[in-house]
Enzyme design. Structure first.
Site, PDB file in Angstrom:
ATOM      1  N   LYS A 163       0.981  -1.322   0.023  1.00 33.12           N
ATOM      2  CA  LYS A 163      -0.009  -0.099  -0.166  1.00 33.12           C
ATOM      3  C   LYS A 163       0.733   0.950  -0.166  1.00 33.12           C
ATOM      4  O   LYS A 163       0.796   2.374  -0.515  1.00 33.12           O
ATOM      5  CB  LYS A 163      -0.944   0.291   1.108  1.00 33.12           C
ATOM      6  N   ASP A 208      -8.544   1.860   4.798  1.00 29.91           N
ATOM      7  CA  ASP A 208      -9.085   0.775   4.862  1.00 29.91           C
ATOM      8  C   ASP A 208      -9.702   0.396   3.669  1.00 29.91           C
ATOM      9  O   ASP A 208     -10.723   1.063   2.689  1.00 29.91           O
ATOM     10  CB  ASP A 208     -10.373   0.469   5.610  1.00 29.91           C
ATOM     11  N   THR A 209      -9.538  -0.910   2.566  1.00 33.14           N
ATOM     12  CA  THR A 209     -10.212  -1.097   1.620  1.00 33.14           C
ATOM     13  C   THR A 209     -10.548  -2.786   1.353  1.00 33.14           C
ATOM     14  O   THR A 209     -10.056  -3.550   3.027  1.00 33.14           O
ATOM     15  CB  THR A 209      -9.278  -1.892   0.471  1.00 33.14           C
ATOM     16  N   PHE A 219      -1.491  -7.060  -5.669  1.00 33.77           N
ATOM     17  CA  PHE A 219      -1.800  -7.822  -4.698  1.00 33.77           C
ATOM     18  C   PHE A 219      -2.498  -8.839  -3.986  1.00 33.77           C
ATOM     19  O   PHE A 219      -3.989  -8.163  -5.011  1.00 33.77           O
ATOM     20  CB  PHE A 219      -1.255  -7.128  -3.572  1.00 33.77           C
ATOM     21  N   ASP A 258      -6.368  -8.811  -6.295  1.00 32.01           N
ATOM     22  CA  ASP A 258      -5.841  -8.608  -8.137  1.00 32.01           C
ATOM     23  C   ASP A 258      -5.483  -9.847  -8.966  1.00 32.01           C
ATOM     24  O   ASP A 258      -6.810  -9.686 -10.162  1.00 32.01           O
ATOM     25  CB  ASP A 258      -4.741  -7.911  -7.697  1.00 32.01           C
ATOM     26  N   HIS A 289      -9.365   1.387  -7.448  1.00 30.99           N
ATOM     27  CA  HIS A 289     -10.730   2.066  -6.349  1.00 30.99           C
ATOM     28  C   HIS A 289      -9.150   3.625  -5.250  1.00 30.99           C
ATOM     29  O   HIS A 289      -9.767   4.165  -4.729  1.00 30.99           O
ATOM     30  CB  HIS A 289     -10.823   1.235  -5.196  1.00 30.99           C
TER      31      HIS A 289
HETATM   32  P1  IMP Z   1      -6.912  -3.765   4.168  1.00 30.23           P
HETATM   33  O1  IMP Z   1      -7.434  -2.472   4.017  1.00 30.23           O
HETATM   34  O2  IMP Z   1      -5.495  -3.742   4.552  1.00 30.23           O
HETATM   35  O3  IMP Z   1      -7.350  -4.525   5.704  1.00 30.23           O
HETATM   36  O4  IMP Z   1      -6.641  -4.750   3.605  1.00 30.23           O
HETATM   37  C1  IMP Z   1      -8.350  -5.876   3.270  1.00 30.23           C
HETATM   38  C2  IMP Z   1      -8.375  -7.281   2.413  1.00 30.23           C
HETATM   39  O5  IMP Z   1      -8.069  -7.090   0.946  1.00 30.23           O
HETATM   40  C3  IMP Z   1      -6.828  -7.264   2.364  1.00 30.23           C
HETATM   41  O6  IMP Z   1      -6.625  -8.924   2.391  1.00 30.23           O
HETATM   42  C4  IMP Z   1      -5.603  -6.898   1.012  1.00 30.23           C
HETATM   43  O7  IMP Z   1      -4.759  -7.823   0.338  1.00 30.23           O
HETATM   44  C5  IMP Z   1      -6.874  -6.832   0.359  1.00 30.23           C
HETATM   45  N1  IMP Z   1      -6.575  -5.450  -1.051  1.00 30.23           N
HETATM   46  C6  IMP Z   1      -6.327  -4.594  -0.131  1.00 30.23           C
HETATM   47  N2  IMP Z   1      -6.456  -3.448  -1.497  1.00 30.23           N
HETATM   48  C7  IMP Z   1      -5.553  -4.430  -2.383  1.00 30.23           C
HETATM   49  C8  IMP Z   1      -6.185  -4.076  -3.589  1.00 30.23           C
HETATM   50  O8  IMP Z   1      -5.918  -3.406  -3.970  1.00 30.23           O
HETATM   51  N3  IMP Z   1      -6.056  -4.883  -4.272  1.00 30.23           N
HETATM   52  C9  IMP Z   1      -6.321  -5.982  -4.253  1.00 30.23           C
HETATM   53  N4  IMP Z   1      -6.544  -6.600  -2.752  1.00 30.23           N
HETATM   54  C10 IMP Z   1      -6.594  -5.576  -1.715  1.00 30.23           C
END
Ligand code: IMP
Length: 202
Positions: free
Chosen positions: A13, A74-75, A154, A157, A182
């Protein structure tokens, strides 16, 4: 040039956000550092019920501890066919060890017989600047592919194909993903905020 802490241990990130900021030609582009910059290696609690609340919780935690300007993001991946799962549980979908491969396998397994493969990534950024909270959201619509394609990026993806794209995020170069993701959309909003409140970041 201002540097800002990203309340995250996730090197992917930090790298992706620095790449996006560099490409954005933002005035006074801030440099983003992960938490190792503060010699902080503990886990940040992420116990909230929504993606937005988790972002705020992470930023608030680091702001309270270090009193530095910081932001968290947070994603989550939301799949309507799975009632919005994995959503706020995206990182730990297949278990506490947070293994991306296991998470992908679980999504593919659960989606095996689904016609509606629509999905979206949602990123919420929470920025704490001088004890004031600002939030920014970015959404990328797409679909879950039938199988993995590509090894770039990652997380999820390799199984996420953005709408209007012919390949997955996992097959895209970093600049290709960063144009439409996003995270890019949420960051664009933060960048616009930085530019219109430029004094904050001199
Ligand atoms: P967090 O925001 O670090 O809690 O991520 C939540 C989950 O979503 C984790 O498993 C990340 O690997 C996944 N994730 C977050 N951003 C991306 C992205 O841009 N592409 C794919 N997976 C993502």
């Amino acid at each position: 040039m201002k540097s800002i802490i990203l309340a995250s241990h996730n090197k992917h990130k930090v790298r992706e956000i620095n790449e996006i900021l560099k490409e954005s030609n933002c005035l006074n582009t801030p440099v983003i550092h992960g938490l190792e910059y503060l010699n902080f290696y503990d886990e940040i609690p992420e116990t909230s019920e929504t993606i937005a609340e988790n972002a705020v919780q992470k930023a608030r935690y680091i702001y309270d501890l270090f009193k530095v300007d910081c932001f968290a993001e947070d994603t989550g991946l939301q799949i309507p066919g799975l009632q919005g799962e994995p959503g706020v549980r995206s990182a730990r979908y297949a278990g506490e060890i947070r293994n991306a491969d296991d998470n992908i396998n679980l999504v593919l397994e659960k989606m095996k017989n689904h016609r509606d493969r629509s999905a979206r990534f949602i990123t919420v950024i929470a920025l704490y600047y001088q004890n004031t909270l600002y939030t920014f959201e970015g959404i990328c619509e797409g679909e879950i592919t039938l199988q993995r394609s590509g090894t770039k990026g990652f997380g999820y993806d390799p199984i996420f194909k953005p709408i209007d794209a012919t390949i997955t995020f996992g097959q895209m170069t970093a600049p290709e993903k960063n144009q439409i993701s996003h995270r890019k959309k949420a960051l664009d909003k933060m960048i616009e905020f930085i530019q219109t409140n430029i004094d904050l970041f001199k």
